[in-house]
Each structure stands twice: as C-alpha cells, then as structure tokens.
Design a protein around this motif. Structure first.
Motif, mmCIF file in Angstrom:
data_model
loop_
_atom_site.group_PDB
_atom_site.id
_atom_site.type_symbol
_atom_site.label_atom_id
_atom_site.label_comp_id
_atom_site.label_asym_id
_atom_site.label_seq_id
_atom_site.Cartn_x
_atom_site.Cartn_y
_atom_site.Cartn_z
ATOM 1 N N VAL A 102 4.931 -21.037 16.802
ATOM 2 C CA VAL A 102 5.362 -19.785 17.413
ATOM 3 C C VAL A 102 6.232 -19.046 16.408
ATOM 4 N N TYR A 103 5.832 -17.809 16.063
ATOM 5 C CA TYR A 103 6.607 -16.945 15.180
ATOM 6 C C TYR A 103 7.051 -15.733 15.991
ATOM 7 N N LEU A 104 8.365 -15.639 16.236
ATOM 8 C CA LEU A 104 8.919 -14.541 17.016
ATOM 9 C C LEU A 104 9.790 -13.687 16.101
ATOM 10 N N ARG A 105 9.480 -12.385 16.037
ATOM 11 C CA ARG A 105 10.246 -11.462 15.195
ATOM 12 C C ARG A 105 11.091 -10.559 16.097
ATOM 13 N N VAL A 106 12.403 -10.600 15.883
ATOM 14 C CA VAL A 106 13.317 -9.698 16.583
ATOM 15 C C VAL A 106 13.580 -8.510 15.671
ATOM 16 N N PRO A 107 13.283 -7.272 16.122
ATOM 17 C CA PRO A 107 13.449 -6.105 15.248
ATOM 18 C C PRO A 107 14.904 -5.949 14.803
ATOM 19 N N GLY A 108 15.046 -5.369 13.629
ATOM 20 C CA GLY A 108 16.372 -5.134 13.068
ATOM 21 C C GLY A 108 16.315 -5.235 11.559
ATOM 22 N N PRO A 109 17.453 -5.137 10.895
ATOM 23 C CA PRO A 109 17.460 -5.182 9.431
ATOM 24 C C PRO A 109 16.886 -6.489 8.903
ATOM 25 N N ALA A 110 15.954 -6.358 7.963
ATOM 26 C CA ALA A 110 15.400 -7.534 7.289
ATOM 27 C C ALA A 110 16.296 -7.874 6.109
ATOM 28 N N ALA A 111 16.702 -9.128 6.042
ATOM 29 C CA ALA A 111 17.631 -9.541 4.985
ATOM 30 C C ALA A 111 17.159 -10.850 4.365
ATOM 31 N N PRO A 112 16.108 -10.788 3.530
ATOM 32 C CA PRO A 112 15.684 -12.019 2.857
ATOM 33 C C PRO A 112 16.726 -12.469 1.848
ATOM 34 N N VAL A 129 17.153 -25.743 -2.635
ATOM 35 C CA VAL A 129 16.800 -24.350 -2.379
ATOM 36 C C VAL A 129 17.138 -24.039 -0.925
ATOM 37 N N VAL A 130 17.972 -23.028 -0.714
ATOM 38 C CA VAL A 130 18.440 -22.662 0.629
ATOM 39 C C VAL A 130 17.960 -21.258 0.955
ATOM 40 N N ASN A 131 17.344 -21.118 2.120
ATOM 41 C CA ASN A 131 16.965 -19.795 2.616
ATOM 42 C C ASN A 131 18.174 -19.223 3.349
ATOM 43 N N THR A 132 18.846 -18.268 2.724
ATOM 44 C CA THR A 132 20.059 -17.681 3.300
ATOM 45 C C THR A 132 19.783 -16.420 4.115
ATOM 46 N N GLY A 133 18.501 -16.012 4.205
ATOM 47 C CA GLY A 133 18.165 -14.772 4.898
ATOM 48 C C GLY A 133 17.642 -15.003 6.292
ATOM 49 N N ASN A 134 17.022 -13.974 6.858
ATOM 50 C CA ASN A 134 16.482 -14.060 8.218
ATOM 51 C C ASN A 134 14.960 -13.954 8.257
ATOM 52 N N LEU A 135 14.311 -14.140 7.088
ATOM 53 C CA LEU A 135 12.851 -14.130 6.997
ATOM 54 C C LEU A 135 12.377 -15.365 6.243
ATOM 55 N N ARG A 136 11.138 -15.747 6.517
ATOM 56 C CA ARG A 136 10.543 -16.836 5.731
ATOM 57 C C ARG A 136 10.388 -16.404 4.274
ATOM 58 N N ILE A 137 10.533 -17.356 3.370
ATOM 59 C CA ILE A 137 10.334 -17.070 1.949
ATOM 60 C C ILE A 137 9.497 -18.177 1.320
ATOM 61 N N THR A 138 8.788 -17.787 0.277
ATOM 62 C CA THR A 138 8.037 -18.749 -0.533
ATOM 63 C C THR A 138 8.433 -18.508 -1.985
ATOM 64 N N PRO A 139 9.563 -19.041 -2.422
ATOM 65 C CA PRO A 139 10.070 -18.704 -3.762
ATOM 66 C C PRO A 139 9.303 -19.401 -4.867
ATOM 67 N N THR A 140 9.389 -18.798 -6.047
ATOM 68 C CA THR A 140 8.852 -19.404 -7.263
ATOM 69 C C THR A 140 10.029 -19.855 -8.123
ATOM 70 N N ALA A 141 9.971 -21.090 -8.595
ATOM 71 C CA ALA A 141 11.069 -21.670 -9.368
ATOM 72 C C ALA A 141 10.668 -21.787 -10.833
ATOM 73 N N ARG A 142 11.574 -21.375 -11.706
ATOM 74 C CA ARG A 142 11.412 -21.533 -13.155
ATOM 75 C C ARG A 142 12.632 -22.279 -13.687
ATOM 76 N N VAL A 143 12.372 -23.339 -14.456
ATOM 77 C CA VAL A 143 13.449 -24.199 -14.943
ATOM 78 C C VAL A 143 13.318 -24.330 -16.452
ATOM 79 N N ARG A 144 14.459 -24.187 -17.149
ATOM 80 C CA ARG A 144 14.465 -24.232 -18.610
ATOM 81 C C ARG A 144 15.746 -24.908 -19.085
ATOM 82 N N ALA A 145 15.602 -25.724 -20.140
ATOM 83 C CA ALA A 145 16.752 -26.402 -20.743
ATOM 84 C C ALA A 145 16.861 -25.976 -22.199
ATOM 85 N N THR A 146 18.070 -25.594 -22.602
ATOM 86 C CA THR A 146 18.311 -25.168 -23.979
ATOM 87 C C THR A 146 19.397 -26.036 -24.596
#
Length: 347
Positions: A175-185, A215-232
C-alpha cells in the motif's frame, strides 16, 4: 503452541485477476508463495492491472478499496488479515512489513478491514473491503505499508539456542499512500568506517579491508540513491575506486547498511575515503573518513628480529674469532697471595 511464533511476510508485487468464490483462481504471481496470493481486487472482471494499492488522500480523508485473497491449494486455508507498516531490512534494504504483534503507527494503524479472519475453501478467492482513515495530523509525503494475509497454521519449528520458535507464512499486498503537501526528498550517509587486516609480511600478502556506511532516507519520499566511493592517498592520488552502485529503494525514515570489500588497501599511506550519494531531484549527500596505514605488525616483527640479531651477534663473532685462533691465549691466573722469596726459611 507454547513457543513463540514468527511470521515470514512476502509483499506481493502483482495481483491476480479476480475470480468468483468457488472458482479456480489463476496461477499465483511471481512474488507469491505458491499456496495463496494477495493483491488489489478488480470488480470489472478483467485481469487486474494494478501491481499494488496506490492512493492519494489529504489529512482527514478516508479511502476505500478491496483486497483479493486467493487459495491456490487443494485444501482449505485459514488466514488472519491485518494492515502493517513497511520498513527496510537493515542489511539489504529489502521491503518488509511489521509483524502482527508489532506496534503500528502509519498505514498499518490507519487500515481497517471488514474481516479480520478468513477461511478459504480449496481453489477459491474472496474480495475483502477495507478503508484507510488518514488522520488529521498526517504529515505530507508517502506513507507505506501493506495488507497481510497470515496463514494461522505453524508450518515449521526453528530452534534458536535453547528456544523453539514456530514459523508461519504470510503474503501481503503493498500500500502506497501519498498525503499532499511539500515534497522533501533527502538522504544522509552516516557512520563511514574502514576496518583493515594487515598481513605479517606485506610484500608477500595483500591486506584486506571493509568499508561500511549507513544510508538514511531523511525525507518524506522513497529514494533509490546511487553510491560512489573513492579512496585517495597522499597528494590526492587515487588508491581505490568502486563502481557506481544503485542501492535498493529506501522508504521514508528508513536506513540500510552498506558493506564494501576492499582487496589490498595500501600498507603505508595516509588514506581518505569519500562516499557520495545522489538521488532524484538533485538530492546529494557526502561522507568522508581517513586513516594512516602503518604496517605495525611487520615493523614490530622487524624490530624484534633486529634486537635479537644485535644481542646475539657479538657472541657469535667472539666464538668465531676464538675458533679461528684470532684471540690471544688467556694468561694463567695469578696467585691470590704474593710470597717474597727472601722471607723463605726465616723464623
């Protein structure tokens, strides 16, 4: 049963076409467990086109729909039906639903079904109406859960330590329920750490390491982030870079832990590790950590060998010179008492 019971829930990703009671239902969806299925109902009689429930409703509103439960076996099945909140499993960000006895604070608490229990004869299906009452103080954004059909029979018993745990299976429709209002990903990278295992002889064996971050989703929408990792290393030179990785879908307020193996971190260097997360709508997050790589085990072993050699070398050289005849003969030991010959024979 006197032992605790644990339910394994599968959230159905697609629904079966509606079938009247006492009619043979269609084959289960790919995400079903083969014995029963749960999905959105479609009263038109045509194959259900909805893969899950998706609603949009403001605070204070009530949405109504029906869920279809199908028994795909040749025996009757008894279910308990309930709404549940969704979450991400910590280790792999898998979509999961809270158990029946866990607290419900979101969609699970807002959902009411017309039937809390259901007995389905073999090869039949039923549609159960339900409603979701969105509270007046519901926050904008996505609220995600599921409608669960839990088989009441204990199908297996698992031993954990000295305890016995009964296992029940369940299938759910998302069940995906969307409550209207400001989107804050939003997204955040937390707790970036590096662990290393140094070999005793760095020249002959590679060191091993592991990167870990949350990885923490701090917003109010689902996210599918892409991660890039580099060591120097020193002067910004790249010592390791991992391919860009698209992470699983992370629900609002949820998190997941990412582990990356590192084959051969430098044995001697000043290293900085950076993680960059990017998601839709330009959402980004960064994290960094550093360490100074020093092969302490090898240095201590080398220091011990040098100390041992330094203490044993003089003795070894002394023995070699004596055997080679390079040392003078040792003079006879003098008498402890000196006697003057002129005193001999005197009174």
């Amino acid at each position: 049963m006197s032992f605790p019971v644990r339910a394994a829930v599968v959230a159905a990703a697609c629904a079966l076409p509606p079938v009247p009671a006492h009619a043979a239902p269609s084959p289960p969806p790919a995400t079903g467990n083969g014995a029963w299925s749960v999905g959105p109902a479609n009263r038109s009689g045509a194959p259900a086109a909805r893969p899950h429930f998706a609603f949009q409703a403001p605070p204070g509103a009530t949405v109504r729909d029906s869920v279809r439960v199908a028994n795909l076996t040749d025996r009757p099945l008894t279910f308990r039906l309930y709404g549940a909140d969704a979450y991400n499993t910590p280790r792999d960000a898998g979509f999961a639903l809270r158990a029946e006895n866990e607290p419900r604070r979101g969609v699970g608490a807002w959902t009411r079904l017309d039937a809390g229990a259901l007995v389905l004869p073999p090869r039949t299906a039923r549609e159960i109406p339900f409603r979701i009452a969105v509270p007046d103080n519901a926050t904008p954004g996505e609220h995600i859960g599921g409608i669960v059909a839990l088989h009441t029979a204990v199908e297996a018993v698992q031993r954990t330590g000295g305890a016995r745990i009964g296992l029940r299976r369940a299938v759910a429709a998302r069940v995906y329920l969307r409550v209207p209002g400001p989107a804050a990903p939003g997204v955040r990278a937390d707790a970036l750490t590096v662990t290393r295992r140094e070999p005793l002889v760095p020249v002959l064996n590679k060191s091993r390491g592991t990167l870990r971050y949350t990885v923490v989703n701090t917003g109010n929408l689902r996210i599918t982030p892409t991660a890039r990792v580099r060591a120097t290393g020193l002067f910004g030179r790249t010592v390791a870079e991992w391919p860009a990785r698209r992470l699983p879908e992370i629900l609002p307020g949820q998190s997941t832990v990412v582990d990356l193996p590192w084959n051969g971190p430098p044995p001697l260097d000043a290293v900085t590790v950076r993680v960059e997360l990017t998601a839709a709508d330009g959402v980004t997050a960064h994290a960094r950590t550093g360490f100074v790589a020093v092969p302490w085990a090898a240095l201590l072993a080398l220091a011990g060998a040098v100390l041992l050699t330094w203490s044993a070398l003089p003795r070894a050289i002394h023995r070699w010179r004596r055997r080679a005849g390079l040392l003078p003969e040792t003079p006879p030991a003098a008498s402890d008492r000196y006697t003057d010959p002129s005193y001999e024979g005197r009174g």
